[in-house]
Design a protein around this motif. Structure first.
Motif, mmCIF file in Angstrom:
data_model
loop_
_atom_site.group_PDB
_atom_site.id
_atom_site.type_symbol
_atom_site.label_atom_id
_atom_site.label_comp_id
_atom_site.label_asym_id
_atom_site.label_seq_id
_atom_site.Cartn_x
_atom_site.Cartn_y
_atom_site.Cartn_z
ATOM 1 N N UNK A 1 37.600 55.244 60.197
ATOM 2 C CA UNK A 1 36.797 54.686 60.951
ATOM 3 C C UNK A 1 37.995 54.650 62.244
ATOM 4 N N UNK A 2 39.357 53.544 61.790
ATOM 5 C CA UNK A 2 39.729 52.812 63.251
ATOM 6 C C UNK A 2 40.790 54.069 63.464
ATOM 7 N N UNK A 3 41.113 54.778 62.692
ATOM 8 C CA UNK A 3 42.032 56.515 63.355
ATOM 9 C C UNK A 3 41.246 57.125 64.551
ATOM 10 N N UNK A 4 40.009 57.088 64.260
ATOM 11 C CA UNK A 4 38.922 58.316 64.774
ATOM 12 C C UNK A 4 38.730 57.055 66.282
ATOM 13 N N UNK A 5 39.084 55.514 66.247
ATOM 14 C CA UNK A 5 38.296 54.740 67.256
ATOM 15 C C UNK A 5 40.287 54.827 67.948
ATOM 16 N N UNK A 6 41.217 54.744 67.624
ATOM 17 C CA UNK A 6 42.623 54.544 68.575
ATOM 18 C C UNK A 6 42.644 55.982 68.962
ATOM 19 N N UNK A 7 42.369 56.990 68.206
ATOM 20 C CA UNK A 7 42.775 58.953 69.188
ATOM 21 C C UNK A 7 41.867 58.438 70.170
ATOM 22 N N UNK A 8 40.139 57.729 70.032
ATOM 23 C CA UNK A 8 39.518 57.896 71.122
ATOM 24 C C UNK A 8 39.936 57.346 72.571
ATOM 25 N N UNK A 9 40.259 56.124 72.346
ATOM 26 C CA UNK A 9 40.523 55.021 72.922
ATOM 27 C C UNK A 9 42.080 55.784 73.625
ATOM 28 N N UNK A 10 43.818 56.184 73.188
ATOM 29 C CA UNK A 10 44.945 56.515 73.264
ATOM 30 C C UNK A 10 44.457 57.449 74.704
ATOM 31 N N UNK A 11 43.700 58.230 75.721
ATOM 32 C CA UNK A 11 44.303 58.546 76.610
ATOM 33 C C UNK A 11 44.154 57.712 77.367
ATOM 34 N N UNK A 12 43.232 57.235 77.714
ATOM 35 C CA UNK A 12 42.826 56.606 78.627
ATOM 36 C C UNK A 12 43.876 55.173 78.154
ATOM 37 N N UNK A 13 44.277 54.965 77.802
ATOM 38 C CA UNK A 13 44.903 53.578 77.644
ATOM 39 C C UNK A 13 46.453 53.772 77.863
ATOM 40 N N UNK A 14 46.746 55.011 77.702
ATOM 41 C CA UNK A 14 48.196 55.657 77.913
ATOM 42 C C UNK A 14 48.686 55.810 79.342
ATOM 43 N N UNK A 15 46.878 56.436 80.203
ATOM 44 C CA UNK A 15 46.959 56.396 81.426
ATOM 45 C C UNK A 15 46.929 55.303 82.012
ATOM 46 N N UNK A 16 46.463 54.446 81.134
ATOM 47 C CA UNK A 16 46.915 53.260 82.376
ATOM 48 C C UNK A 16 48.043 52.549 82.060
ATOM 49 N N UNK A 17 48.260 52.669 81.476
ATOM 50 C CA UNK A 17 50.339 52.180 80.951
ATOM 51 C C UNK A 17 51.410 52.915 81.554
ATOM 52 N N UNK A 18 50.769 54.166 81.869
ATOM 53 C CA UNK A 18 51.371 54.694 82.913
ATOM 54 C C UNK A 18 51.370 54.426 84.092
ATOM 55 N N UNK A 19 50.563 54.315 84.618
ATOM 56 C CA UNK A 19 50.312 53.922 86.066
ATOM 57 C C UNK A 19 50.828 52.517 86.372
ATOM 58 N N UNK A 20 49.948 51.461 85.639
ATOM 59 C CA UNK A 20 51.372 50.538 85.320
ATOM 60 C C UNK A 20 52.828 50.598 85.351
ATOM 61 N N UNK A 21 53.438 51.516 84.365
ATOM 62 C CA UNK A 21 54.477 51.451 84.784
ATOM 63 C C UNK A 21 55.519 51.729 85.729
ATOM 64 N N UNK A 22 54.200 52.553 86.470
ATOM 65 C CA UNK A 22 54.474 52.956 87.615
ATOM 66 C C UNK A 22 54.724 52.174 88.882
ATOM 67 N N UNK A 23 53.067 51.535 88.987
ATOM 68 C CA UNK A 23 53.146 50.217 89.782
ATOM 69 C C UNK A 23 53.988 49.030 90.271
ATOM 70 N N UNK A 24 54.681 48.592 88.863
ATOM 71 C CA UNK A 24 55.729 47.881 88.462
ATOM 72 C C UNK A 24 56.829 48.403 88.887
ATOM 73 N N UNK A 25 57.357 50.295 89.380
ATOM 74 C CA UNK A 25 58.164 50.727 89.500
ATOM 75 C C UNK A 25 58.409 50.115 90.988
#
Length: 331
Positions: free
Chosen positions: A1-25
């Motif tokens: 169940x936890x693994x499913x939740x992580x996999x479900x949230x991963x795409x959106x979180x990773x997109x936000x992470x990359x955008x955040x890093x680009x913004x800081x750059x």
């Protein structure tokens, strides 16, 4: 169940992470603007184009809500409540009155512009306290949606960018850059702490510490703003002070205050406080990217110009309030 939740949230979180890093750059090349505005802007572009997919929703919701909550708690570990004493009763009186008048003006002006209560309260908190962080803090208290959060954060940051350049000019003309009124004006008006540092730095590096202290007092007082907002009725029906469905104080506000007390008492080691500051900043930028991704262009086109006029009107009021209150309390 936890693994499913992580996999479900991963795409959106990773997109936000990359955008955040680009913004800081990008922000490294234009530090006066700051990463927050870039994170929201890039998030809006991506969220309305190639990242506008249902699979992103779980991750952006997590980043928008949970990461901001953790960021706020960690911010408490970077504050020292004894800084309030440094400006004395007159300085605290100036900040309290400035915040109260800003929230009142933001609410009344916003209603005249035709905005809903929730949006007006978000604008009041964002301008009176600490920009994006304050809006994120009071959003769950008033039950604001992603649209209101995204547009209010964008407008508050734009207003702050304009004031960041104007305030050094105003303080030069009015106070000839005398230390106390200059730092009170910048620290008491600017929307984000990054903008405070940048604006004070335009006057001179020696102005930054005192301006930052005035700003920190405003950040500490977010606890009382959240408490006050929790007693208001954010619904359009009934009076503002009718109570309505106002919620209690969120857990992260309590956590923020506890961490601030512990840091003031010296319980939090300096390296831990420094790490908390870094992680809090990263969480906030990622969350702002998520908020941007969840704002739709149609909402921004519809509300943007009117909201910008609203934000600039509040900014003018803030400066006028500060001129009067500095004369009353500090000169």
């Amino acid at each position: 169940m936890v693994k499913e939740q992580v996999l479900k949230k991963a795409p959106g979180f990773l997109a936000c992470l990359v955008i955040g890093l680009i913004a800081q750059g990008i922000a490294k090349f234009v530090p006066s603007v700051g990463a927050a505005l870039f994170a929201i802007g890039i998030g809006m572009v991506c969220g309305n184009t190639f990242l506008n997919k249902p699979g992103m929703d779980a991750g952006t919701k997590f980043s928008e809500r949970s990461l901001l909550e953790y960021s706020i708690v960690l911010t408490g570990a970077t504050l020292v409540l004894s800084d309030i004493v440094a400006v004395g009763l007159s300085g605290v009186g100036f900040i309290v009155c400035q915040m109260a008048l800003t929230i009142t003006a933001a609410y009344l002006i916003g209603r005249r512009f035709g905005f809903g209560r929730r949006f007006c309260l978000l604008m009041g908190a964002g301008n009176a306290v600490c920009g994006s962080s304050a809006i994120a803090t009071v959003s769950p208290v008033v039950g604001a949606d992603s649209k209101d959060k995204g547009i209010s954060i964008t407008i508050v940051n734009v207003t702050g960018t304009v004031l960041m350049v104007l305030l050094p000019v105003i303080t030069g003309l009015v106070y000839n850059h005398a230390m106390l009124p200059t730092t009170a004006m910048i620290g008491g008006v600017m929307q984000s702490i990054g903008q405070v540092i940048a604006s004070a730095g335009l006057v001179g590096p020696e102005f930054v510490p005192d301006a930052t202290i005035f700003k920190i007092i405003r950040i500490v007082f977010i606890v009382f703003v959240a408490l006050a907002f929790s007693r208001l009725n954010p619904e359009e029906e009934g009076g503002l002070f009718a109570g309505g469905k106002a919620a209690g104080v969120p857990w992260f506000i309590i956590g923020f205050f506890i961490m601030a007390v512990l840091n003031t008492l010296g319980v939090v080691p300096a390296p831990v406080s420094a790490a908390a500051k870094f992680v809090s900043g990263q969480f906030e930028i990622i969350a702002l990217a998520a908020i941007g991704m969840r704002v739709k262009f149609r909402d921004l086109v519809k509300e943007g110009p009117r909201a910008l006029g609203y934000g600039l009107s509040v900014g003018v009021c803030q400066v006028l309030f500060a001129l009067g209150l500095i004369r009353l309390f500090l000169l």
